[in-house]
Scaffold this active site. Structure first.
Site, mmCIF file in Angstrom:
data_model
loop_
_atom_site.group_PDB
_atom_site.id
_atom_site.type_symbol
_atom_site.label_atom_id
_atom_site.label_comp_id
_atom_site.label_asym_id
_atom_site.label_seq_id
_atom_site.Cartn_x
_atom_site.Cartn_y
_atom_site.Cartn_z
ATOM 1 N N GLU A 124 0.853 -1.183 0.000
ATOM 2 C CA GLU A 124 0.000 0.000 0.000
ATOM 3 C C GLU A 124 0.900 1.246 0.000
ATOM 4 O O GLU A 124 2.010 1.223 0.516
ATOM 5 C CB GLU A 124 -0.895 -0.009 1.245
ATOM 6 N N LYS A 141 -9.853 0.742 -2.346
ATOM 7 C CA LYS A 141 -10.001 0.270 -0.960
ATOM 8 C C LYS A 141 -11.391 0.602 -0.412
ATOM 9 O O LYS A 141 -11.859 1.738 -0.507
ATOM 10 C CB LYS A 141 -8.922 0.933 -0.104
ATOM 11 N N CYS A 150 -4.857 -3.432 3.061
ATOM 12 C CA CYS A 150 -4.570 -3.052 4.448
ATOM 13 C C CYS A 150 -5.769 -3.217 5.405
ATOM 14 O O CYS A 150 -6.086 -4.318 5.802
ATOM 15 C CB CYS A 150 -4.015 -1.632 4.494
#
Length: 291
Positions: free
Chosen positions: A48, A120, A161
């Protein structure tokens, strides 16, 4: 690309310590990507925030560009094409509005085509105490959809993440056919020390999938400290490769056929049952419904 079986490939994770210069971060990433290719990797994943680790909002907005004409993305496309690899940029900030960004993954095919994009879904809005807090949703807009990429060896489920803390997303990806699930991250040292290994192993075991998680590691130029320990984990929960804290490349050989074996032994993805959640001694059942 190597001549392995139809279900097997070599995966590499690029661990970085990205700073505040996009140009320098891209150069560092490409150098490590080339190292991974030299080690025989067919698929290479970066973490990321590959292109920028920036906490200052004004600088973040100034340094982030739209996808069209993005010099960093062009450099990664060129690297994938030159090395004939599947290159997965774990995430990079992309401008999608005047003051809004997407935290976006790119999966780039060996011919340079963008095979998949994923924004995300879950925003990292937390207060860890001790003055350490993050509000990702201030600058970034959440993605609307879970995404799967079709690789030659099987389906690749995409997460980033903080998504790691949401098992329903991973289960949905696995039930949609993902044999490999990604978790590129910039995991904080605080949460990484407590939860990184446990969460990644849990997601692998729950889904019967390989988990591929490239992380940022060490103290960054902006003062943030990340955990490192990039991990490749088998569907049985075994650690196949692990980095330390410094920038490096780790590799492991992956075989999608092993996913099929594990899921035949433990077919929990087919054992879902609907249920209601009832609060005992309550006058009425809860309206919460699970599956």
């Amino acid at each position: 690309m190597s001549s392995r079986s139809k279900t097997a490939f070599r995966a590499a994770l690029v661990q970085m310590r990205a700073g505040r210069s996009v140009e320098r971060n891209v150069a560092d990433a490409v150098s490590l990507i080339n190292e991974a290719a030299d080690r025989g990797a067919d698929y290479v994943q970066t973490p990321e925030c590959t292109t920028l680790m920036e906490l200052d909002q004004a600088r973040l907005m100034a340094e982030t560009k739209p996808e069209d004409g993005n010099v960093a993305l062009a450099a990664f496309i060129d690297a994938a094409r030159k090395r004939k690899i599947w290159l997965h940029i774990g995430s990079m900030a992309v401008k999608v509005g005047e003051r809004r960004l997407a935290n976006r993954t790119y999966v780039i095919a060996p011919d340079g085509a963008i095979a998949a994009r994923y924004d995300k879904i879950h925003m990292f809005d937390v207060d860890l105490g001790g003055g350490e807090s993050y509000s990702e949703s201030v600058n970034y807009q959440a993605g609307p959809s879970a995404i799967i990429a079709e690789l030659p060896w099987g389906r690749l489920g995409l997460t980033i993440c903080y998504d790691l803390r949401f098992p329903a997303l991973h289960r949905a990806l696995a039930k949609a056919g993902a044999k490999f699930i990604t978790a590129p991250a910039a995991f904080t040292r605080t949460t990484g020390e407590a939860h990184w290994h446990t969460l990644l192993k849990a997601r692998a075991i729950e889904t019967g999938a390989y988990i591929l998680a490239a992380d940022q590691g060490g103290r960054h130029e902006n003062g943030r400290e990340t955990f490192g320990h990039s991990l490749i984990i088998s569907p049985w929960g075994e650690v196949l490769a692990e980095a330390g804290v410094d920038p490096e490349v780790v590799v492991a050989d992956i075989d999608g056929a092993y996913v099929d074996q594990v899921r035949r032994k433990l077919p929990s993805l087919t054992h879902d049952r609907d249920f209601d959640v009832v609060v005992a001694n309550s006058k009425a059942p809860s309206l919460v419904h699970g599956s």
